[in-house]
Design a protein around this motif. Structure first.
Motif, PDB file in Angstrom:
ATOM      1  N   MET A 122       0.847  -1.163   0.000  1.00 15.69           N
ATOM      2  CA  MET A 122       0.000   0.000   0.000  1.00 15.69           C
ATOM      3  C   MET A 122       0.903   1.240   0.000  1.00 15.69           C
ATOM      4  N   SER A 123       0.587   2.202  -0.813  1.00 13.72           N
ATOM      5  CA  SER A 123       1.414   3.398  -0.906  1.00 13.72           C
ATOM      6  C   SER A 123       1.152   4.337   0.272  1.00 13.72           C
ATOM      7  N   LYS A 124       2.129   5.218   0.541  1.00 15.84           N
ATOM      8  CA  LYS A 124       1.948   6.204   1.617  1.00 15.84           C
ATOM      9  C   LYS A 124       0.755   7.092   1.333  1.00 15.84           C
ATOM     10  N   HIS A 125       0.531   7.433   0.068  1.00 17.22           N
ATOM     11  CA  HIS A 125      -0.599   8.292  -0.289  1.00 17.22           C
ATOM     12  C   HIS A 125      -1.922   7.627   0.094  1.00 17.22           C
ATOM     13  N   THR A 126      -2.017   6.329  -0.126  1.00 18.77           N
ATOM     14  CA  THR A 126      -3.217   5.583   0.234  1.00 18.77           C
ATOM     15  C   THR A 126      -3.415   5.582   1.745  1.00 18.77           C
ATOM     16  N   VAL A 127      -2.347   5.366   2.487  1.00 20.23           N
ATOM     17  CA  VAL A 127      -2.435   5.355   3.951  1.00 20.23           C
ATOM     18  C   VAL A 127      -2.874   6.725   4.472  1.00 20.23           C
ATOM     19  N   VAL A 128      -2.326   7.793   3.922  1.00 20.68           N
ATOM     20  CA  VAL A 128      -2.692   9.146   4.354  1.00 20.68           C
ATOM     21  C   VAL A 128      -4.163   9.414   4.044  1.00 20.68           C
ATOM     22  N   GLY A 129      -4.623   9.020   2.879  1.00 16.97           N
ATOM     23  CA  GLY A 129      -6.036   9.193   2.522  1.00 16.97           C
ATOM     24  C   GLY A 129      -6.957   8.422   3.439  1.00 16.97           C
ATOM     25  N   LEU A 130      -6.608   7.193   3.736  1.00 16.07           N
ATOM     26  CA  LEU A 130      -7.403   6.377   4.653  1.00 16.07           C
ATOM     27  C   LEU A 130      -7.423   6.993   6.044  1.00 16.07           C
ATOM     28  N   MET A 131      -6.272   7.473   6.493  1.00 17.41           N
ATOM     29  CA  MET A 131      -6.187   8.112   7.812  1.00 17.41           C
ATOM     30  C   MET A 131      -7.106   9.323   7.882  1.00 17.41           C
ATOM     31  N   LYS A 132      -7.090  10.162   6.857  1.00 14.75           N
ATOM     32  CA  LYS A 132      -7.937  11.354   6.852  1.00 14.75           C
ATOM     33  C   LYS A 132      -9.409  10.985   6.899  1.00 14.75           C
ATOM     34  N   ASN A 133      -9.800   9.997   6.127  1.00 17.09           N
ATOM     35  CA  ASN A 133     -11.189   9.561   6.109  1.00 17.09           C
ATOM     36  C   ASN A 133     -11.610   9.014   7.461  1.00 17.09           C
ATOM     37  N   LEU A 134     -10.776   8.154   8.043  1.00 15.31           N
ATOM     38  CA  LEU A 134     -11.106   7.571   9.341  1.00 15.31           C
ATOM     39  C   LEU A 134     -11.108   8.617  10.448  1.00 15.31           C
ATOM     40  N   CYS A 135     -10.262   9.617  10.334  1.00 17.22           N
ATOM     41  CA  CYS A 135     -10.244  10.705  11.312  1.00 17.22           C
ATOM     42  C   CYS A 135     -11.596  11.387  11.377  1.00 17.22           C
ATOM     43  N   VAL A 136     -12.171  11.663  10.229  1.00 15.79           N
ATOM     44  CA  VAL A 136     -13.474  12.316  10.166  1.00 15.79           C
ATOM     45  C   VAL A 136     -14.568  11.391  10.688  1.00 15.79           C
ATOM     46  N   GLU A 137     -14.538  10.136  10.253  1.00 20.64           N
ATOM     47  CA  GLU A 137     -15.601   9.207  10.629  1.00 20.64           C
ATOM     48  C   GLU A 137     -15.552   8.797  12.102  1.00 20.64           C
ATOM     49  N   LEU A 138     -14.367   8.633  12.649  1.00 15.35           N
ATOM     50  CA  LEU A 138     -14.245   8.105  14.008  1.00 15.35           C
ATOM     51  C   LEU A 138     -14.099   9.181  15.077  1.00 15.35           C
ATOM     52  N   GLY A 139     -13.843  10.414  14.671  1.00 22.42           N
ATOM     53  CA  GLY A 139     -13.697  11.501  15.632  1.00 22.42           C
ATOM     54  C   GLY A 139     -14.919  11.698  16.502  1.00 22.42           C
ATOM     55  N   GLN A 140     -16.089  11.457  15.952  1.00 18.43           N
ATOM     56  CA  GLN A 140     -17.324  11.616  16.715  1.00 18.43           C
ATOM     57  C   GLN A 140     -17.414  10.634  17.890  1.00 18.43           C
ATOM     58  N   TYR A 141     -16.605   9.606  17.849  1.00 23.89           N
ATOM     59  CA  TYR A 141     -16.568   8.619  18.935  1.00 23.89           C
ATOM     60  C   TYR A 141     -15.361   8.830  19.855  1.00 23.89           C
ATOM     61  N   GLY A 142     -14.651   9.908  19.644  1.00 25.08           N
ATOM     62  CA  GLY A 142     -13.483  10.197  20.467  1.00 25.08           C
ATOM     63  C   GLY A 142     -12.247   9.402  20.078  1.00 25.08           C
ATOM     64  N   ILE A 143     -12.271   8.823  18.878  1.00 30.04           N
ATOM     65  CA  ILE A 143     -11.138   8.018  18.414  1.00 30.04           C
ATOM     66  C   ILE A 143     -10.244   8.883  17.540  1.00 30.04           C
TER      67      ILE A 143
END
Length: 110
Positions: free
Chosen positions: A1-22
């Motif tokens: 998996m490329s670094k760009h893919t990991v960064v994109g996934l991280m950004k998406n999960l940050c938005v989705e999981l932030g509401q749960y304090g993650i």
């Protein structure tokens, strides 16, 4: 998996999981002369280390696996309780430059 893919996934999960304090972050390390890298480029470790040293933007120190582990420990600690959505680049400034491996590495990889 490329670094760009990991960064994109991280950004998406940050938005989705932030509401749960993650908190969600990632680390983009620079090159470390691990056995995996040494074997991948089929060179002696000493040559790999010297090539990394020569191409480094930050002179006088070398990135180690312990440095990357310390970055991970920071992101998982209470000191980073409000840090989320960050790509912590641990590469001594390498990614901010337009440098590349020295010619000796390029020619040996051909």
């Amino acid at each position: 998996m490329s670094k760009h893919t990991v960064v994109g996934l991280m950004k998406n999960l940050c938005v989705e999981l932030g509401q749960y304090g993650i908190r969600v972050n990632c680390i983009s390390p620079g090159a470390v002369a691990t056995p995996l890298l040494v074997n991948a480029i089929r060179m002696e470790k000493k040559v790999v280390v010297e090539s990394l040293r020569a191409s480094a933007a930050l002179k006088g120190v070398m990135l180690t696996v312990e440095d990357v582990a310390e970055a991970a420990l920071y992101l998982g600690s209470d000191e980073a309780k409000f840090v989320s959505g960050v790509n912590l680049v641990v590469d001594g400034g390498y990614s901010t430059t337009n440098s590349s491996f020295p010619a000796m590495v390029k020619s040996s990889m051909s």
